[in-house]
Design an enzyme around this catalytic site. Structure first.
Site, mmCIF file in Angstrom:
data_model
loop_
_atom_site.group_PDB
_atom_site.id
_atom_site.type_symbol
_atom_site.label_atom_id
_atom_site.label_comp_id
_atom_site.label_asym_id
_atom_site.label_seq_id
_atom_site.Cartn_x
_atom_site.Cartn_y
_atom_site.Cartn_z
ATOM 1 N N TYR A 1 12.375 4.498 3.266
ATOM 2 C CA TYR A 1 12.959 3.493 4.161
ATOM 3 C C TYR A 1 12.420 2.094 3.941
ATOM 4 O O TYR A 1 12.851 1.162 4.582
ATOM 5 C CB TYR A 1 12.737 3.905 5.621
ATOM 6 C CG TYR A 1 13.635 5.049 5.977
ATOM 7 C CD1 TYR A 1 14.893 4.824 6.511
ATOM 8 C CD2 TYR A 1 13.254 6.351 5.717
ATOM 9 C CE1 TYR A 1 15.738 5.876 6.795
ATOM 10 C CE2 TYR A 1 14.081 7.415 5.993
ATOM 11 C CZ TYR A 1 15.324 7.169 6.535
ATOM 12 O OH TYR A 1 16.158 8.207 6.795
ATOM 13 N N GLY A 2 11.446 1.935 3.086
ATOM 14 C CA GLY A 2 10.960 0.584 2.868
ATOM 15 C C GLY A 2 9.577 0.559 2.282
ATOM 16 O O GLY A 2 9.092 1.541 1.734
ATOM 17 N N ILE B 1 0.815 -1.218 0.000
ATOM 18 C CA ILE B 1 0.000 0.000 0.000
ATOM 19 C C ILE B 1 0.845 1.264 0.000
ATOM 20 O O ILE B 1 0.321 2.358 -0.110
ATOM 21 C CB ILE B 1 -0.976 0.034 1.202
ATOM 22 C CG1 ILE B 1 -0.213 -0.145 2.514
ATOM 23 C CG2 ILE B 1 -2.051 -1.008 1.046
ATOM 24 C CD1 ILE B 1 -1.087 0.064 3.734
ATOM 25 N N GLY B 2 2.121 1.125 0.118
ATOM 26 C CA GLY B 2 2.925 2.336 0.089
ATOM 27 C C GLY B 2 4.402 2.029 0.067
ATOM 28 O O GLY B 2 4.839 0.920 0.364
ATOM 29 N N LYS B 3 5.139 3.021 -0.332
ATOM 30 C CA LYS B 3 6.580 2.892 -0.337
ATOM 31 C C LYS B 3 7.157 4.211 0.109
ATOM 32 O O LYS B 3 6.688 5.265 -0.308
ATOM 33 C CB LYS B 3 7.048 2.624 -1.762
ATOM 34 C CG LYS B 3 7.744 1.305 -1.960
ATOM 35 C CD LYS B 3 8.230 1.236 -3.384
ATOM 36 C CE LYS B 3 7.837 -0.056 -4.026
ATOM 37 N NZ LYS B 3 8.146 -0.057 -5.462
ATOM 38 N N GLY B 4 8.134 4.145 0.946
ATOM 39 C CA GLY B 4 8.790 5.381 1.337
ATOM 40 C C GLY B 4 10.274 5.182 1.141
ATOM 41 O O GLY B 4 10.720 4.164 0.604
ATOM 42 N N VAL C 1 5.418 -0.676 2.547
ATOM 43 C CA VAL C 1 4.335 -0.860 3.518
ATOM 44 C C VAL C 1 3.264 -1.767 2.901
ATOM 45 O O VAL C 1 2.836 -1.544 1.771
ATOM 46 C CB VAL C 1 3.686 0.496 3.898
ATOM 47 C CG1 VAL C 1 2.613 0.308 4.959
ATOM 48 C CG2 VAL C 1 4.743 1.475 4.397
ATOM 49 N N ASP D 1 8.204 17.847 10.049
ATOM 50 C CA ASP D 1 7.989 17.462 8.647
ATOM 51 C C ASP D 1 6.498 17.252 8.375
ATOM 52 O O ASP D 1 6.096 16.270 7.750
ATOM 53 C CB ASP D 1 8.781 16.192 8.325
ATOM 54 C CG ASP D 1 8.877 15.947 6.815
ATOM 55 O OD1 ASP D 1 8.641 16.892 6.038
ATOM 56 O OD2 ASP D 1 9.184 14.808 6.420
ATOM 57 N N LYS E 1 5.124 -2.039 8.015
ATOM 58 C CA LYS E 1 6.189 -1.322 7.312
ATOM 59 C C LYS E 1 7.466 -2.117 7.458
ATOM 60 O O LYS E 1 7.927 -2.358 8.575
ATOM 61 C CB LYS E 1 6.342 0.069 7.935
ATOM 62 C CG LYS E 1 7.339 0.972 7.260
ATOM 63 C CD LYS E 1 7.134 2.392 7.791
ATOM 64 C CE LYS E 1 8.243 3.335 7.432
ATOM 65 N NZ LYS E 1 7.985 4.692 7.927
HETATM 66 N N1 LIG Z 1 -0.503 3.033 8.915
HETATM 67 C C1 LIG Z 1 -0.609 3.146 7.597
HETATM 68 N N2 LIG Z 1 -1.759 2.850 6.982
HETATM 69 C C2 LIG Z 1 -1.876 2.971 5.664
HETATM 70 N N3 LIG Z 1 -0.904 3.400 4.842
HETATM 71 C C3 LIG Z 1 0.276 3.713 5.384
HETATM 72 C C4 LIG Z 1 0.490 3.601 6.783
HETATM 73 N N4 LIG Z 1 1.750 3.992 7.047
HETATM 74 C C5 LIG Z 1 2.298 4.324 5.869
HETATM 75 N N5 LIG Z 1 1.423 4.156 4.859
HETATM 76 C C6 LIG Z 1 1.647 4.406 3.443
HETATM 77 O O1 LIG Z 1 2.962 4.061 3.106
HETATM 78 C C7 LIG Z 1 3.657 5.191 2.559
HETATM 79 C C8 LIG Z 1 5.085 5.172 3.052
HETATM 80 O O2 LIG Z 1 5.100 5.196 4.469
HETATM 81 P P1 LIG Z 1 6.027 6.179 5.301
HETATM 82 O O3 LIG Z 1 5.767 7.584 4.866
HETATM 83 O O4 LIG Z 1 5.835 5.902 6.733
HETATM 84 O O5 LIG Z 1 7.422 5.670 4.829
HETATM 85 P P2 LIG Z 1 8.780 6.470 4.904
HETATM 86 O O6 LIG Z 1 9.829 5.560 4.383
HETATM 87 O O7 LIG Z 1 8.963 7.020 6.278
HETATM 88 O O8 LIG Z 1 8.422 7.616 3.884
HETATM 89 P P3 LIG Z 1 9.191 8.959 3.607
HETATM 90 O O9 LIG Z 1 9.952 8.679 2.366
HETATM 91 O O10 LIG Z 1 8.056 9.945 3.383
HETATM 92 O O11 LIG Z 1 10.008 9.293 4.790
HETATM 93 C C9 LIG Z 1 2.863 6.403 3.018
HETATM 94 O O12 LIG Z 1 2.936 7.431 2.076
HETATM 95 C C10 LIG Z 1 1.458 5.872 3.144
HETATM 96 O O13 LIG Z 1 0.800 5.996 1.898
#
Ligand SMILES: Nc1ncnc2c1ncn2[C@@H]1O[C@H](COP(=O)(O)OP(=O)(O)OP(=O)(O)O)[C@@H](O)[C@H]1O
Length: 604
Positions: free
Chosen positions: A110-111, A105-108, A113, A225, A128
């Site tokens: 750091y990894g 459902i997501g990628k940031g 999700v 942030d 995550k």
């Molecule tokens: N609890 C959650 N429920 C649903 N979706 C989530 C949740 N946590 C994160 N996501 C999804 O995953 C994506 C990446 O998560 P997150 O922002 O925590 O990662 P990150 O690696 O810290 O990202 P960034 O590059 O912004 O620092 C988010 O944009 C969001 O869409």
């Protein structure tokens, strides 16, 4: 919605449905009649192949406009069975068996999700996976900071960290798996998909953000942030702040030069006093500015100050606010930014009513306070909550404060740590979610190293008086584990559409960004093609089983059904019976939500 009838809500939803869903769902779909309601978003049926995008899958083709080709991801040979996915996502972490993986459902940076079902509780969660966390000590410290803060900050407007899986080998683990409550979307996607948010929506959004901020700031924490993507959202309008990786605890005696050096918050939401600078003793007012920018974006439907660089950022700010007073300019830390402001031709402020013609005047008068150029003129979160804009919304005195976090918990921020130090602290932090293991660990005398801090138990006792019951949320479920190896970090593009990655004056480093625009475009592609979906999710009526990237939220957010059993249980959001069998878009059913807030139910 506050005061509006259920019919109005349904009308709004139907309108949204027609407007947003037309391009991607079969032409003749009538929501009430054809869209299944109660099937969970991620409930892949066994007959349908899982299309979880694996962290190590080859990257999808990127088109010239930055979009990814969704069709590629739908090729059958790219599909894997869910079991295969689970094994590869989790490797051999023991308590992985507890979670039934659903989809990415997501990628940031750091990894990745994934959504999953916790088979112990039946709850839907977001897991995550943060890979190769010790490649770089400062990244590992960021992760430590985030998981510790999320254990200690327990509030209904902050995402709930439920569990962290136990790594098999305390001295050799590389990845960690952090389990959060599952949210449906984020505010960035909500704003994009809903151009006609009502005044009630806007007000309730801001209220929740300020309420969270009051709690965070009274804990002595600055988020640093805040931006729409770091605000998770549910269909019932519930917002929760996430991503505390850049947050800091304001320890009084911390030397600011060390304390603030890694500030890389997204430019568009960055307070003017920070433009171009990292070596600054700044205040919680920087978060207030960000909240102002977010609120303005909710009102406008697009970012308020989308600066392309620091100078452009200051130009946009001054175009609206006028050129600041010489005293305010003096507070700008970066010399280049200060000179830029000083040399600007005199600009008169633009009336907010002109910039936001359809906004509630009360909203605009609060917005002007939040966006004061001089940080000392901005209200605290608590003061902002007391603004007349929120009259009648809730009993302000009940909005919880936190006790300040201290050096006891965050003393590590002031030390130079080796990789082993951080590893030990992260392991120790993980043990907070594994009480039996923690006991053994402490009995072996391992908890008495250089870094003492309050355990969750101590912390709960301390917090109990001001925030009863909330501590237990994150410690409710535990299991026995062992585990294993890792998948290598998948690099993501360093492009960010919101300007968070830039080589600007004074910036020390560029964060690796999310795959924002690419994924966004991929979703558009999917919408146009209408060829996305075998699986219809209950909340995401877009039917992609395989949209990936940080903005999978695209698939999740735009059309999200309101349904019973929302992850947010504290605020009932719809009238039982009325929603049954009806398709609803991300409907912002505010009536009961606001009522609940009025009644002070939020924290009871
Ligand atoms: N609890 C959650 N429920 C649903 N979706 C989530 C949740 N946590 C994160 N996501 C999804 O995953 C994506 C990446 O998560 P997150 O922002 O925590 O990662 P990150 O690696 O810290 O990202 P960034 O590059 O912004 O620092 C988010 O944009 C969001 O869409």
């Amino acid at each position: 919605m506050g005061g509006a009838s259920a019919d109005t809500v349904r009308h709004w939803c139907r309108h949204q449905w027609n407007r947003l869903n037309a391009p991607c769902v079969a032409d003749t779909v009538v929501p009430d009649a054809t869209i299944p309601l109660s099937k969970p978003r991620s409930s892949h049926s066994s007959s349908q192949p899982s299309s979880v995008k694996l962290p190590h899958d080859p990257p999808e083709a990127v088109n010239s406009d930055g979009s990814t080709s969704i069709n590629q991801m739908q090729k059958p040979n790219k599909r894997r069975t869910k079991n295969e996915n689970e094994v590869e996502f989790f490797t051999d972490y023991g308590d992985a068996t507890r979670y039934r993986l659903q989809e990415v459902i997501g990628k940031g940076s750091y990894g990745v999700v994934c959504s999953a079902i916790d088979t112990h509780t039946g709850e839907r969660v977001a897991i995550k996976k943060i890979t190769s966390i010790f490649e770089n000590v400062s990244d590992a410290t960021r992760i430590l900071r985030e998981i510790r803060l999320l254990r200690l900050l327990r509030h209904s407007d902050i995402v709930d960290l439920k569990h962290i899986m136990l790594p098999p080998f305390p001295k050799h683990f590389k990845d960690i798996y952090v389990v959060f409550e599952l949210m449906e979307s984020d505010l960035h996607e909500v704003i994009k998909a809903n151009r006609d948010l009502t005044q009630q929506h806007c007000r309730f959004f801001l209220y929740q953000l300020l309420r969270a901020l009051k709690y965070i700031h009274t804990a002595n924490v600055f988020h640093r942030d805040l931006k729409p993507k770091n605000v998770l959202a549910n269909a019932d309008c519930k917002l929760k702040i996430c991503d505390f990786g850049l947050a800091r605890v304001a320890l009084n005696d911390a030397p600011s030069a060390i304390f603030w050096t890694d500030y890389v918050a997204t430019r568009w939401y960055r307070a003017p006093e920070l433009c171009g600078s990292f070596f600054s003793t700044y205040t919680s007012a920087v978060d207030i500015w960000s909240i102002g920018c977010i609120f303005a974006e909710v009102l406008l439907g697009k970012p308020l100050f989308p600066g392309k660089n620091v100078v452009h950022q200051l130009e946009l700010i001054t175009d609206l606010l006028g050129t600041p007073s010489p005293e305010a300019v003096k507070k700008i830390c970066n010399e280049k930014a200060r000179c830029c402001l000083a040399s600007m031709p005199n600009k008169a402020p633009v009336a907010f009513a002109t910039k936001f013609p359809s906004a509630d005047p009360a909203a605009l008068s609060l917005l002007e306070r939040l966006l004061a150029f001089d940080p000392k003129d901005r209200p605290s979160a608590e003061e902002a909550l007391a603004d007349p804009y929120f009259t009648g919304m809730a009993r302000l005195s009940r909005e919880p404060s936190a006790q300040p976090l201290t050096k006891l918990e965050f003393g590590f921020e002031q030390r130079k740590m080796s990789k082993e130090d951080v590893r030990e602290l992260i392991y120790r932090e993980i043990l907070e979610y594994h009480p039996q293991m923690l006991k053994t660990y402490l009995l072996r005398g391992k908890g008495s190293g250089r870094f003492a801090y309050l355990s969750s138990g101590d912390f709960c006792n301390r917090r109990l008086s001001d925030f009863q019951g909330t501590c237990s949320k994150g410690m409710s479920s535990f299991s026995v584990e062992n585990g294993g190896a890792s998948i290598s970090r998948k690099k993501v593009s360093d492009f960010r559409e919101d300007g968070s990655c830039a080589n600007e004056v004074g910036e020390k480093r560029c964060e690796v960004g999310a795959v924002g625009s690419a994924v966004k475009s991929s979703f558009k592609t999917a919408q146009k093609g209408g060829a996305m979906g075998e699986v219809t999710y209950s909340r995401s009526l877009f039917k992609s089983a395989s949209v990936n990237g940080s903005n999978t939220a695209c698939a999740r957010n735009s059309l999200v059904q309101c349904h019973a059993g929302s992850s947010n249980q504290e605020i009932p959001t719809h009238e039982p019976g009325k929603m049954q069998g009806k398709s609803q878009i991300f409907s912002f059913n505010l009536g009961k939500t606001i009522q609940a807030v009025r009644n002070g139910l939020t924290h009871s």
